[in-house]
Design an enzyme around this catalytic site. Structure first.
Site, short mmCIF file in Angstrom:
data_model
loop_
_atom_site.label_atom_id
_atom_site.label_comp_id
_atom_site.label_asym_id
_atom_site.label_seq_id
_atom_site.Cartn_x
_atom_site.Cartn_y
_atom_site.Cartn_z
N ARG A 41 0.63 -1.31 0.02
CA ARG A 41 -0.12 -0.14 0.02
C ARG A 41 0.82 1.26 -0.14
NH1 ARG A 41 -2.90 -3.73 1.80
NH2 ARG A 41 -0.88 -4.11 2.96
N THR A 42 1.76 1.28 1.02
CA THR A 42 2.44 2.66 1.11
C THR A 42 3.24 3.07 -0.08
OG1 THR A 42 2.51 2.10 3.53
CG2 THR A 42 3.90 3.98 2.81
N LYS A 71 25.90 -4.33 -1.30
CA LYS A 71 27.55 -3.94 -1.87
C LYS A 71 28.27 -3.18 -0.47
CE LYS A 71 26.88 -3.63 -6.70
NZ LYS A 71 26.78 -2.80 -7.80
N ARG A 92 11.61 3.93 3.29
CA ARG A 92 11.08 3.05 4.24
C ARG A 92 12.44 2.05 4.68
NH1 ARG A 92 5.98 -1.05 4.61
NH2 ARG A 92 5.02 0.96 5.08
N HIS A 120 5.46 6.03 11.51
CA HIS A 120 4.68 5.80 10.16
C HIS A 120 3.98 7.05 9.99
CE1 HIS A 120 3.49 4.28 6.67
NE2 HIS A 120 3.19 3.03 6.86
C1 NCD Z 1 1.92 -1.07 8.30
C2 NCD Z 1 3.28 -0.62 8.31
O1 NCD Z 1 4.04 -1.01 7.33
O2 NCD Z 1 3.74 -0.30 9.38
N1 NCD Z 1 1.44 -1.28 6.99
C3 NCD Z 1 1.17 -0.09 6.08
O3 NCD Z 1 1.85 0.56 5.86
N2 NCD Z 1 -0.11 0.06 5.78
C4 NCD Z 1 1.18 -1.92 9.24
C5 NCD Z 1 1.83 -3.42 9.09
O4 NCD Z 1 2.95 -3.82 8.49
O5 NCD Z 1 1.46 -4.44 10.20
#
Ligand code: NCD
Length: 291
Positions: A41-42, A71, A92, A120
């Site tokens: 999703r993100t 590397k 991320r 997040h």
């Molecule tokens: C979440 C995350 O990555 O922290 N997912 C997301 O971004 N919608 C929640 C999760 O991984 O449980």
């Protein structure tokens, strides 16, 4: 503007970002998504948001294996280089302080799209947007359920809830998965009315307005918490919830939110995920226009 932590925002900035939803502005810019942890999703919602804004995207998924990280390149060096190629970076990374480290070495805005078991912030903006859209207000009773210790969406959401009056929070988890001390301290310092519980049925019987479910973050702990199974919604619990309550979940879900409940209008997690495109478009614009 960089987005590092949900703690950086005030209410005016949040509304300024939301006011950019459906903005007709087009961007002739390039976004890079550097993802060093799994995501559906993100990453996709940021990328689609950028395309919808008229911009372009270059991305590395699974950066630790497919980029120069394997590397031995440091995050700092990757950011120095990528920020000389693109106009904005969505990152991320498994480390809590990754976004701060990236900002120190970047010549373009950095958006934290998940920093280990820390934060997040863009998910939290999306969650607040969803609550406002669904409920029309923020002064509600929130029941936050599951892995409160490692769940970064929960941490960032609490920082944003701390900005609104009349918020009440019930924290529902196993003892071992309680909220980290510093976030509990934030709740106390803000004077938010809260309570900790270890039973989901008991918490539901208090008829919260928003139930925010989360999965056990198995990748962040090698202990298997047998008792986690009891933090599962079911038809019986749904029947005790108010007709106008909503159930959110950042997804992906495991057994805590069974598929059989999806037909219930109060299960709002797919509407929440769909809001990701408009909120993330607004966030990207906000970063360029320094809201
Ligand atoms: C979440 C995350 O990555 O922290 N997912 C997301 O971004 N919608 C929640 C999760 O991984 O449980």
């Amino acid at each position: 503007m960089n987005i590092i932590s949900a703690e950086q925002f005030d209410r005016r900035q949040i509304q300024d970002i939301f006011s950019l939803v459906h903005s007709p502005v087009k961007l002739n810019k390039i976004l890079s998504s550097l993802f060093d942890e799994p995501s559906t999703r993100t990453r996709l919602s940021f990328e689609v948001a950028m395309y919808r804004l008229g911009g372009n995207v270059v991305s590395t998924e699974n950066a630790s294996q497919f980029s120069s990280a394997i590397k031995g390149e440091t995050l700092e060096d990757s950011i120095k280089v990528v920020s000389s190629y693109v106009d904005i970076i969505v990152l991320r990374h498994p480390e809590r302080n990754s976004a701060e480290r990236a900002v120190r070495h970047s010549s373009v805005p950095i958006i934290n799209a998940g920093s280990g078991d820390g934060e997040h912030p863009t998910q939290a903006l999306l969650d607040v947007y969803t609550v406002q859209k669904e409920m029309g207000r923020m002064d509600l009773h929130y029941c936050l359920v599951g892995d409160l210790k490692h769940g970064r969406t929960i941490h960032s959401l609490i920082y944003l809830l701390g900005l609104y009056e009349g918020v009440k929070i019930t924290l529902v988890s196993l003892d071992e998965l309680r909220l980290p001390e510093e976030i509990l301290k934030f709740i106390k310092d803000k004077g938010i009315s809260y309570k900790c519980m270890d039973s989901l049925p008991e918490a539901i019987s208090e008829r919260p307005d928003v139930v925010y479910m989360t999965r056990l973050q198995k990748e962040r702990t090698n202990i298997s918490y047998a008792g986690y199974d009891s933090f599962q919604l079911n038809r019986e619990l749904m029947s005790k919830l108010k007709d106008d309550s909503i159930v959110l979940h950042p997804l992906p879900r495991n057994h805590e939110l069974p598929v059989e409940l999806d037909g219930d209008r109060r299960i709002a997690c797919f509407r929440q995920a769909a809001n990701g495109i408009e909120v993330r478009s607004a966030i990207i614009l906000g970063c360029f226009y320094n809201v």
